[in-house]
Design an enzyme around this catalytic site. Structure first.
Site, PDB file in Angstrom:
ATOM      1  N   GLU A  48       1.058  -1.464  -0.310  1.00  0.00           N
ATOM      2  CA  GLU A  48       0.270  -0.199   0.258  1.00  0.00           C
ATOM      3  C   GLU A  48       0.710   1.329  -0.413  1.00  0.00           C
ATOM      4  O   GLU A  48       0.276   2.005   0.673  1.00  0.00           O
ATOM      5  CB  GLU A  48      -0.898   0.136   1.289  1.00  0.00           C
ATOM      6  N   GLU A  91      -5.126  -7.702  -1.767  1.00  0.00           N
ATOM      7  CA  GLU A  91      -5.514  -7.076  -0.236  1.00  0.00           C
ATOM      8  C   GLU A  91      -7.242  -6.833  -0.775  1.00  0.00           C
ATOM      9  O   GLU A  91      -7.326  -5.952  -1.227  1.00  0.00           O
ATOM     10  CB  GLU A  91      -5.197  -6.425   0.655  1.00  0.00           C
TER      11      GLU A  91
END
Ligand code: BMA
Length: 379
Positions: free
Chosen positions: A199, A307
């Protein structure tokens, strides 16, 4: 446009993007596909080909984080997962988190004992499961946790020659000891999809885009892989790069460390908001995943939705009405939903016993191209 790919027949229309992705994937040549580590173990090479071949055939392995460590209302029960309680099978991909290992803690950030994690990883591998490990590393500069988003340029302070470099190396030494001990009962090193510094396009972690220059991130990534592979001699890892959502799809590659340093082109994105935002979630992420997958195919690398999830799954047709249309035929090797926390009642992303979305989950995992634990070959 209605297209029969020759692999699976489905009534879902194929978008023009999907068709392009499909064409690109035809050029994936399994025989030439190699992990970035030239000394990768045979098991790693095999896993790499398994992922590529799934992607080519529009088969998607389904995973969950911490599935067998705990679930809603239970912890440490032998051979249990919430998914097993609901569907009679574990996932195919098992995600684990090693935050805390860098400080030699006995338990990870979510209270999972590292010794138990080790055992659960070995068991999962024995069932034919695929293991992926994320690392919410603490900030070596100030000992704050990974969500330290106030510090600027922390990455520059841990690169070679900088003040906290030795400390960062000590972190990697501990990561490496944990990984090095992950062997099967027959003594082979368990292949691991390692997914550090994920991320990175967001602004919530100390390695995030707002706080660091793209070159700094690339240097950190390359140093980390070189250190684990060449100094620590770990050869049982595949490396997954996982940016989060960005306004423009091209930003995916802004911090990309290079084809010689990445095995899997991953992507993280959660569905916030439920029904009202569902259509936008599908539309945006489908486009994004097609883009990532096309780029992965061109490079002979697997792509994955590393994810995702809707917290509490408060949309009863989420699995077949949101997740499946987002991923089907985008040519992904796997999709993984996040954990079912036992310590935070409203923090779960998978099925849980008695949940109203369970019938839809069962329908989802029964699709031909969704691979769960019961469809794997045991070791
Ligand atoms: C986050 C949350 C946290 C957890 C962290 C690392 O997304 O689930 O509760 O500590 O992942 O697993």
């Amino acid at each position: 446009m209605q297209v029969n790919t020759g692999f699976f027949k489905t009534s879902l229309p194929m978008h023009s993007g999907s068709f392009l992705t499909f064409l690109f994937c035809l050029i994936v040549t399994l025989s030439h596909a190699q992990p970035v580590d030239k000394k990768a173990t045979p098991e790693v090479k095999k896993l790499y080909k398994t992922l590529l071949s799934a992607m080519k055939k529009n088969q998607i392995y389904f995973g969950q984080q911490d599935a067998t460590a705990y679930g809603v209302g239970w912890k440490s029960v032998i051979n249990q997962s919430d998914m097993m309680l609901v569907a009679g099978t574990h996932p195919a991909i098992y995600g684990w988190e090693i935050s805390g290992i860098e400080e030699d803690y006995a338990k990870n950030i979510d209270g999972v004992d590292f010794k138990e994690m080790h055992k659960l990883i070995v068991e999962a591998y024995g069932r034919g499961g695929i293991i992926t490990i994320s690392w919410h590393a603490r900030n070596p500069v100030n000992d704050k946790n990974s969500w330290d988003n106030q510090s600027i340029s922390s990455i520059d302070s841990i690169l070679p020659g900088a003040a906290f470099h030795e400390k960062y190396k000590a972190y990697l030494d501990r990561v490496s000891s944990f990984l090095m001990n992950l062997t099967s009962p027959t003594g082979e090193l368990i292949p691991i999809i390692f997914r550090p510094f994920h991320e990175l396009t967001g602004d919530w972690f100390w390695w995030g885009a707002k706080q660091n220059q793209p070159e700094s991130y690339q240097k950190l990534w390359r140093f980390t892989i070189n250190y684990l592979r060449d100094v620590k001699q770990l050869h049982h890892l595949l490396y997954a790069y996982s940016p989060d959502r960005t306004p423009m799809k091209e930003q995916y590659f802004e911090r990309y460390p290079g084809d010689e340093y990445v095995d899997i082109l991953g992507y993280d994105c959660y569905h916030f908001g439920g029904v009202e935002t569902a259509a936008e979630f599908v539309q945006h992420n489908r486009k994004m995943l097609e883009y990532i997958s096309e780029n992965a195919c061109k490079r002979n690398k697997p792509a994955a939705f590393t994810e995702t999830g809707l917290e509490t799954v408060n949309q009863n047709n989420w699995w077949t009405g949101v997740l499946y249309p987002t991923i089907d035929k985008t040519k992904l090797a796997y999709v993984m939903v996040w954990r079912n926390a036992y310590e935070r009642p409203n923090h779960f992303y998978g099925p849980t016993p008695g949940h109203p979305a369970n019938p839809d989950f069962l329908k989802f995992i029964n699709y031909n191209n969704i691979i769960t634990g019961n469809k794997l070959t045991k070791k």
